[in-house]
Design an enzyme around this catalytic site. Sequence first.
Site, PDB file in Angstrom:
ATOM      1  NE  ARG A 272     -55.465  63.666  29.876  1.00  0.00           N
ATOM      2  CZ  ARG A 272     -55.773  64.402  28.732  1.00  0.00           C
ATOM      3  NH1 ARG A 272     -56.979  63.936  28.148  1.00  0.00           N
ATOM      4  NH2 ARG A 272     -55.347  65.356  28.234  1.00  0.00           N
TER       5      ARG A 272
ATOM      6  CE  LYS B 158     -45.198  66.432  25.365  1.00  0.00           C
ATOM      7  NZ  LYS B 158     -46.239  66.911  25.017  1.00  0.00           N
TER       8      LYS B 158
HETATM    9  N1  BES Z   1     -47.413  67.967  29.372  1.00  0.00           N
HETATM   10  C1  BES Z   1     -48.233  68.234  28.360  1.00  0.00           C
HETATM   11  C2  BES Z   1     -49.082  69.612  28.268  1.00  0.00           C
HETATM   12  C3  BES Z   1     -48.101  70.954  28.091  1.00  0.00           C
HETATM   13  C4  BES Z   1     -48.150  71.416  26.911  1.00  0.00           C
HETATM   14  C5  BES Z   1     -47.697  71.531  29.352  1.00  0.00           C
HETATM   15  C6  BES Z   1     -47.644  72.453  26.831  1.00  0.00           C
HETATM   16  C7  BES Z   1     -47.165  72.493  29.073  1.00  0.00           C
HETATM   17  C8  BES Z   1     -47.025  73.227  27.896  1.00  0.00           C
HETATM   18  C9  BES Z   1     -49.212  66.767  28.460  1.00  0.00           C
HETATM   19  O1  BES Z   1     -48.878  65.792  29.017  1.00  0.00           O
HETATM   20  C10 BES Z   1     -49.625  66.906  27.037  1.00  0.00           C
HETATM   21  O2  BES Z   1     -48.765  66.286  26.218  1.00  0.00           O
HETATM   22  N2  BES Z   1     -51.040  66.818  26.681  1.00  0.00           N
HETATM   23  C11 BES Z   1     -51.457  66.808  25.241  1.00  0.00           C
HETATM   24  C12 BES Z   1     -52.564  65.924  25.599  1.00  0.00           C
HETATM   25  C13 BES Z   1     -53.148  65.434  24.131  1.00  0.00           C
HETATM   26  C14 BES Z   1     -52.318  64.300  23.651  1.00  0.00           C
HETATM   27  C15 BES Z   1     -54.729  65.168  24.344  1.00  0.00           C
HETATM   28  C16 BES Z   1     -51.302  67.872  24.538  1.00  0.00           C
HETATM   29  O3  BES Z   1     -51.538  68.961  25.305  1.00  0.00           O
HETATM   30  O4  BES Z   1     -51.163  68.085  23.328  1.00  0.00           O
HETATM   31 ZN    ZN Z   2     -47.718  64.620  27.665  1.00  0.00          ZN
END
Ligand code: BES
Ligand code: ZN
Length: 484
Positions: free
Chosen positions: A336, A262
């Site tokens: 997931r 990230k």
């Molecule tokens: N933990 C994150 C989701 C999240 C984002 C939680 C902001 C709380 C606040 C999750 O694991 C994630 O990174 N999801 C990605 C999915 C994408 C790669 C399809 C996202 O939401 O960007």
């Molecule tokens: Zn994630």
Amino acid sequence: MKPVYFAKKPVVRKEEAFIVGCYENLRFDSSVSELLDKEGIGRESLKALNFKGEAGEVASISTPRGHLFIFAGLGRKRELNREKVRKAIGSAVKEAKGRKAKKLAAVMFDFGRKNEGLAAAFAEGLFLASYSFEKYRSEKKEIESVTVYGTEELKEAFYYGKILAEAANFTRDIVNEPGNVITPEALADKAKDLASRYGFKCKIFREKDLEKKNMVGILAVGRGSKNPPRFIHITYRPENPAKKVVLVGKGVTFDSGGLNIKPEQYMKKMKMDKAGACAVLGIMKAIGELKPAVEVHALIPAVENMPDGKAYRPDDILVYKNGRSVEIHSTDAEGRLILADALIYGSDLNPDFMIDMATLTGACVVALGHYTSGLFTPDNGFADKLLSLSRESGEKMWRLPLDEDLEEEIKGTQSDIQNVGKSRYGGAITAALFLKNFVGEGVKTWAHIDIAGPAFIEKDWKYYGYGATGQPVRTLAELIKEMK
Ligand code: BES
Ligand code: ZN
Ligand code: ZN
């Protein structure tokens, strides 16, 4: 836990900020009016502060006798509801904190009738707003004690609300802990402590057990971290349970994104990616106190998502125990993958209800904002039930569709499915559709709650402050308590 005293006749003390409710046009209940007369506070002093007793208003006055009085506006008596009560007492507590009070006293609002729901909400607002996470501060500002003045007939309802708020606060305490403290193993230790305190059964699966159980998602995501993954299974079983419920919570103790790392601004606050797991623990705490008539299983896949030489990678293909193969398109869509193992395991328990909660997608925050969770379920009746409980609890939820037309988005090219949609549109929905692949046919009712928005907030909001909120603990504890 801070000491709480419940008494009938109000006593004003120097060391306590004294909270009272006030209806519109400065109408007080008679016992409060008497106290105000004794303190020499007239209506003029409140009028001078432009305080009218409307819902949402708050005012404070230092009385000639040197007591700090805090007034919570309640608006019209017959328009009072649970959320207004929580907000009113919550703003009064925040005002007291702003005035550096460390001890609180509060007169239970005069609801004009015996009303258990409002009395419980009073306790919820009081204890949720009193919460602060100060473990790591050298100078503590936290509330040290609370005295409540109320009638005997509402005492039980008050203590019920206190149980709900303290369950949520328990969740907040763990979510607020950083990733260097709460590793998957430390989370498992928290679960064990909770289980031994309430007499629940608790099994912890370590890597060997995970391999035996074929939990490929947990193993893959967990491999990139020095802190090994765990799977937690807590069981509460009353005599002759009426129903069986499985709760599943995403326990990513830190989400760096893995190899799909990230960027800085999105990695911050990812200690909260275990909020689903912590909510499940909070619900179990409430269950330990309330002892409902249903059997409850709490399942927590716990991992740290990190990049490393052993980390799982894009293009990897995982074959799950239920036969589904999944191609990894982003190591950042890890939640997931670990929930999938837990949903398969949960389905084998043949529950009447299986509910998972997870900080699953940023897309859900884009869709609904920071203050509302996304609710997904194919069961209309169950959706209505949850939404109506959520309106009462103030833990806002909004139903989003499990749109079959979007299933195409997660169809795999060289596998059954992939862990990310082909486009980024409908990201919260495609994540929910992914999960649906792992819910067994025998599960009567399944719901998924995406709490990515409300689990952790970065500014003051009603009776919450910066940090974890403990959502959706109160709503689900009430759901389970009511099940027969
Ligand atoms: N933990 C994150 C989701 C999240 C984002 C939680 C902001 C709380 C606040 C999750 O694991 C994630 O990174 N999801 C990605 C999915 C994408 C790669 C399809 C996202 O939401 O960007
Ligand atoms: Zn994630
Ligand atoms: Zn995540």
